[in-house]
Design a protein around this motif. Structure first.
Motif, PDB file in Angstrom:
ATOM      1  N   PRO A   1       0.899 -26.253  13.482  1.00  0.00           N
ATOM      2  CA  PRO A   1       1.106 -27.695  13.297  1.00  0.00           C
ATOM      3  C   PRO A   1       0.593 -28.212  11.954  1.00  0.00           C
ATOM      4  N   MET A   2      -0.455 -27.614  11.411  1.00  0.00           N
ATOM      5  CA  MET A   2      -0.969 -28.088  10.124  1.00  0.00           C
ATOM      6  C   MET A   2       0.079 -27.879   9.022  1.00  0.00           C
ATOM      7  N   ARG A   3       0.714 -26.729   8.997  1.00  0.00           N
ATOM      8  CA  ARG A   3       1.733 -26.456   7.980  1.00  0.00           C
ATOM      9  C   ARG A   3       2.958 -27.347   8.192  1.00  0.00           C
ATOM     10  N   ILE A   4       3.357 -27.528   9.440  1.00  0.00           N
ATOM     11  CA  ILE A   4       4.503 -28.385   9.734  1.00  0.00           C
ATOM     12  C   ILE A   4       4.205 -29.815   9.296  1.00  0.00           C
ATOM     13  N   GLN A   5       3.021 -30.323   9.623  1.00  0.00           N
ATOM     14  CA  GLN A   5       2.686 -31.696   9.243  1.00  0.00           C
ATOM     15  C   GLN A   5       2.553 -31.844   7.732  1.00  0.00           C
ATOM     16  N   HIS A   6       1.995 -30.838   7.062  1.00  0.00           N
ATOM     17  CA  HIS A   6       1.922 -30.886   5.597  1.00  0.00           C
ATOM     18  C   HIS A   6       3.333 -31.035   5.025  1.00  0.00           C
ATOM     19  N   THR A   7       4.237 -30.203   5.494  1.00  0.00           N
ATOM     20  CA  THR A   7       5.599 -30.207   4.955  1.00  0.00           C
ATOM     21  C   THR A   7       6.321 -31.512   5.248  1.00  0.00           C
ATOM     22  N   THR A   8       6.159 -32.046   6.448  1.00  0.00           N
ATOM     23  CA  THR A   8       6.848 -33.304   6.753  1.00  0.00           C
ATOM     24  C   THR A   8       6.275 -34.460   5.942  1.00  0.00           C
ATOM     25  N   LYS A   9       4.980 -34.422   5.641  1.00  0.00           N
ATOM     26  CA  LYS A   9       4.411 -35.475   4.784  1.00  0.00           C
ATOM     27  C   LYS A   9       4.923 -35.349   3.355  1.00  0.00           C
TER      28      LYS A   9
END
Length: 166
Positions: free
Chosen positions: A19-27
């Motif tokens: 989730p950290m990588r996914i949230q980084h990318t979506t931001k």
């Protein structure tokens, strides 16, 4: 469903369980999209920018598998091929779009080559997220604003986000 939404879901699938990588990318995608629109990019460049933002860190897993760690240079080395495979599998991207997106992935940690708006905006969006996520010092944030940011919208965002008063 639009191509950007399909790519976003494919990126989420690829980064399943992280989730950290996914949230980084979506931001990064959200900031890139906003800056691109504020700067008046044409539809094609906006599409390429948003696509690149969604896959800019796609090489991290490949780096971790191959080398046991990752850093910016390795991401630039391993990411373009993963991005090409993903974009090709999704379909609907021209060869020219895939090449430009892959090039952006291959250079998103190389700041001295920055000469195009899609490239500049991708770098600025990634910095907006990384500066916060890495809890950088005010001195580091000011240095990035002064040395990296060039767009009016991105500069406004970093100044307001981090309370830089000039």
């Amino acid at each position: 469903m639009k191509k950007i939404e399909q790519l976003a879901l494919a990126m989420i699938d690829y980064n399943n369980g992280d989730p950290m990588r996914i949230q980084h990318t979506t931001k990064v995608h959200a900031y890139a999209s906003l800056i691109g629109r504020c700067e008046g990019l044409d539809e094609e460049m906006q599409f390429i920018l948003e696509s690149a933002a969604l896959v800019h860190d796609i090489g991290i897993r490949a780096c971790e598998r191959k080398y046991g760690y990752q850093n910016g240079k390795l991401q630039e080395q391993e990411g373009p091929e993963v991005a090409r495979e993903l974009l090709t599998r999704l379909g609907g991207y021209t060869d020219q779009q895939i090449e430009r997106i892959s090039w952006l992935v291959a250079h998103h940690h190389t700041y001295h080559l920055c000469d195009d708006m899609d490239y500049q905006i991708l770098i600025e969006a990634d910095f907006l997220v990384n500066l916060y996520e890495d809890n950088e010092s005010p001195k580091a944030i000011e240095a990035v604003r002064r040395n990296i940011f060039r767009t009016k919208s991105g500069t406004r965002m970093i100044e307001k986000m981090f309370g830089i008063n000039e």
